[in-house]
Design a protein around this motif. Structure first.
Motif: not given
Length: 205
Positions: A98-103, A157-159, A163-164
């Motif tokens: 989906l690409g909603w959270i890059p990674g 991609i972005d640490s 969240a856990a």
């Protein structure tokens, strides 16, 4: 209304049973019309990444989901493969996520330091929550334990989206959050009072 996205993948009944026990109204949504009244969304998933993505793409639900999440800002939480689908891609398949959270979703077996570790990662594991995540309010702030069953992990991609963490030879992102979009690799529906509290936090915050 809590709507559990029924695209042919995932144990919908387990979530319905849990919410019934909590006295919270929740229903499955297998059509765009059934998604229309959603105030919270749950995206379950089990099995192979490409199979789950293909089922969602074929379900006719994706466009409505994207409108709800990105236009109406309805909070959503992906569970297990449902979390992995939030990524851009996966080592497990070739279809785009989906690409909603890059990674990217990565295989534990592709990490050299994990050679010889039993696979899949299965059983109970502690989480180290981020203090900034509302998913871990209440008694979840101090090393809650959740049930896992997986061989792949989300590598954002972005640490700041983590969240856990949990540890299985390496620290990996067990929970990701970007605004109102969340994903959990563990199975809160199988994690006793810790899982109940996580869902309550998702619903109430």
């Amino acid at each position: 209304m809590i709507r559990i996205v029924d695209y042919g993948v995932g144990n919908i009944q387990a979530f319905l049973t849990l919410f019934k026990r909590l006295g919270v109204e929740a229903k499955r949504a297998a059509t765009p019309a059934e998604l229309a009244d959603a105030t919270r969304l749950i995206l379950p998933g089990v099995g192979h990444f490409d199979h789950a993505m293909q089922c969602l793409n074929d379900s006719g639900l994706r466009a409505t989901l994207e409108e709800l999440v990105f236009v109406k800002k309805v909070p959503i939480i992906g569970i297990c493969v449902g979390m992995q689908m939030l990524a851009d891609s996966s080592d497990e398949g070739v279809l785009p996520g989906l690409g909603w959270i890059p990674g990217r979703v990565r295989a534990f077996t592709n990490i050299p330091d994990l050679a010889g570790m039993p696979m899949p990662h299965m059983g109970w594991n502690e989480l180290a929550p981020s203090s900034k995540s509302s998913l871990f309010d209440g008694d979840l702030k101090e090393r809650p334990e959740f049930y896992f069953l997986h061989s792949y992990f989300f590598d954002p991609i972005d640490s700041a989206d983590i969240a856990a963490y949990a540890n299985y030879g390496i620290d990996f992102a067990a929970v990701v959050s970007r605004g109102h979009i969340h994903g959990v690799q563990c199975h809160p529906e199988k994690s006793h009072h810790w899982g109940v509290q996580l869902f309550k936090n998702f619903i109430e915050r």
